[in-house]
Enzyme design. Structure first.
Site, PDB file in Angstrom:
ATOM      1  N   CYS A   1      -0.205   5.693   7.916  1.00 45.16           N
ATOM      2  CA  CYS A   1       0.730   6.709   7.418  1.00 45.16           C
ATOM      3  C   CYS A   1       0.121   8.107   7.490  1.00 45.16           C
ATOM      4  O   CYS A   1      -0.520   8.577   6.544  1.00 45.16           O
ATOM      5  CB  CYS A   1       1.186   6.417   5.994  1.00 45.16           C
TER       6      CYS A   1
ATOM      7  N   CYS B   1       8.155   7.988   7.952  1.00 46.98           N
ATOM      8  CA  CYS B   1       7.135   8.357   6.987  1.00 46.98           C
ATOM      9  C   CYS B   1       7.832   8.989   5.792  1.00 46.98           C
ATOM     10  O   CYS B   1       8.380  10.099   5.907  1.00 46.98           O
ATOM     11  CB  CYS B   1       6.147   9.337   7.614  1.00 46.98           C
TER      12      CYS B   1
ATOM     13  N   GLN C   1       0.780  -1.229   0.000  1.00 49.12           N
ATOM     14  CA  GLN C   1       0.000   0.000   0.000  1.00 49.12           C
ATOM     15  C   GLN C   1       0.821   1.294   0.000  1.00 49.12           C
ATOM     16  O   GLN C   1       0.322   2.327  -0.470  1.00 49.12           O
ATOM     17  CB  GLN C   1      -0.973  -0.008   1.184  1.00 49.12           C
TER      18      GLN C   1
END
Length: 436
Positions: A160, A371, A44
């Protein structure tokens, strides 16, 4: 099929496959069962790039059967009920499986129903989300010819936390290339008072916002989406009695509340009571997210609905032979694959030590996550931090040829890491149980 396993894993996502693979590498004789109903496994993190037409969706998916480690028994069912007192999991087909040790990693639930009107609006027309249909995001960007481009995120924890703004920066680049940016106001509405929780990264991102001329609206809690009228309704999660207005309709620019408005743009806003409706011509959002119902309603859940675990060991706070990590746990860190990369070795070490000596290992998880914040085509910042929100670059990642000395600054090499390095690391190392 067996009904008892030394280790039973619920979930075939990043955490489930990694735990199974690392356990098998370290002890090939372990009897492991993995409950997972899906035929497919998705990478993803690349969906942001899919939404900006710089990565193929087909390259983000592989058959689940190709990833489950040899010797791990795949139970292709939905887990449904936990009976921790008898070390039992019951599936939706009413099959019962018992275990010595249980690993609960089913991921989280996308919950658009938590915002009024969103289930009817999402992935249709000009309302899009990389979390659910990145191909539709690209269609929406491609068809946009100017107006208000609204990007937003919910108040709930999400996969995220930086993803809602990554696609915004890419959209800005695309709109400029297409020639419609001059006729466009980009608005980023978010519920917090800061664009990112780590100051050094927030400073970099605010420079990006300045360069791209983006209006950021802080303390905006999304409560309703009216797809027909193209209005996103927000409540302001800040005390307004101290003075200062939310929009220019309340007064002149000088009276705007600067804690709420940054780089203000006079886009159309309708006010109804305490709600502010931002009119949009396209909207990208991260939908609300929560723990799956079978987790929320189980004896494993904390009051928040997430699985209650020790933040350093991933061990359940009540049932000591149960572990949970990744998105469904209440570990107080961002829900990312990078966090899972550091959580899995701790969980695996603890399970093996429990099997050997009925004790926890000395390994601890410090909250590390990262991130990869894409700031445009060919640019990225890598936010790496721990539980205390300290900027903490990972020494292992530092050895990657695409890394730079200061990953808190934008660089094209970090973009190459995002687009090529991290997918390679995921499929060829992490999924195969190799610690990286």
């Amino acid at each position: 099929m067996k009904t008892h396993y030394q280790v039973l894993i619920i979930g075939g996502g990043t955490a489930g496959i990694m735990v199974a693979s690392q356990l098998k590498r370290k002890n090939s004789s372990l009897e492991i069962g993995l409950i997972e109903p899906s035929d497919k496994h998705y990478y993803q993190p690349a969906w942001t790039l899919v939404g900006a037409n710089t990565y193929k969706f087909s390259d983000t998916v592989k058959p689940m059967a190709s990833l489950i480690p040899k010797g791990v028994e795949w139970i292709k069912e939905f887990a449904d009920v936990f009976k921790p007192e008898s070390n039992t999991v019951v599936t939706k087909k009413s099959n019962e499986f018992t275990y010595d040790y249980l690993v609960v990693v089913p991921g989280l639930k996308i919950a658009p129903e938590l915002v009024e009107g969103l289930p009817e609006a999402i992935d249709k027309g000009v309302v899009c989300s990389n979390y659910t249909d990145p191909n539709h995001t690209w269609e929406t960007l491609k068809n946009f010819n100017g107006g208000t481009a609204l990007f937003t995120q919910p108040t709930t924890p999400i996969k995220c936390g930086g993803a809602p703004q990554k696609i915004m920066y890419l959209a800005d680049d695309y709109f400029r290339k297409k020639g419609v940016r001059k006729n466009t106001d980009i608005v980023f509405a978010l519920p917090s008072g800061s664009i990112f929780g780590v100051k050094v990264i927030a400073d970099t991102l605010m420079n990006v916002v300045d360069r791209k001329d983006i209006n950021v609206r802080f303390f905006h809690k999304l409560v309703k989406v009216d797809a027909d009228k193209k209005i996103a309704w927000y409540e302001i999660d800040k005390d307004l009695t101290a003075g200062g207005c939310v929009t220019i309709a309340d007064g002149d620019v000088a009276s705007l509340d600067r804690d709420i408005q940054y780089n203000y743009k006079d886009v159309k806003v309708t006010r109804e009571g305490d709600r502010f409706g931002i009119h949009f011509d396209m909207m990208h959002l991260a939908p609300p997210q929560c723990a799956p119902d079978f987790i929320k309603n189980s004896p494993l859940a904390a009051e928040t609905g997430w699985v209650s675990v020790n933040p350093k060991t991933t061990q359940h706070t009540k049932y000591l032979n149960i572990f949970s990590l990744g998105d469904v746990s209440n570990l107080p860190t961002s829900k990312t694959g990078a966090a899972i990369r550091k959580q899995v070795p701790v969980t695996v070490a603890n399970i093996l030590k429990m099997i050997e000596a009925n004790a926890i290992s000395s390994k601890e998880y410090n909250g590390y996550t990262s991130c990869p914040l894409v700031t445009g085509y060919g640019k990225m910042v890598l936010a790496e931090f721990d539980y205390e929100k300290n900027f903490e670059p990972d020494p292992k990642l530092k050895k990657f040829p695409m890394m730079i000395n200061d990953s808190s600054k934008e660089h094209w090499r970090l973009w190459m890491l995002k687009k090529y390095g991290l997918p390679y690391l995921y499929w060829n190392k992490m999924m195969k149980g190799i610690e990286v």
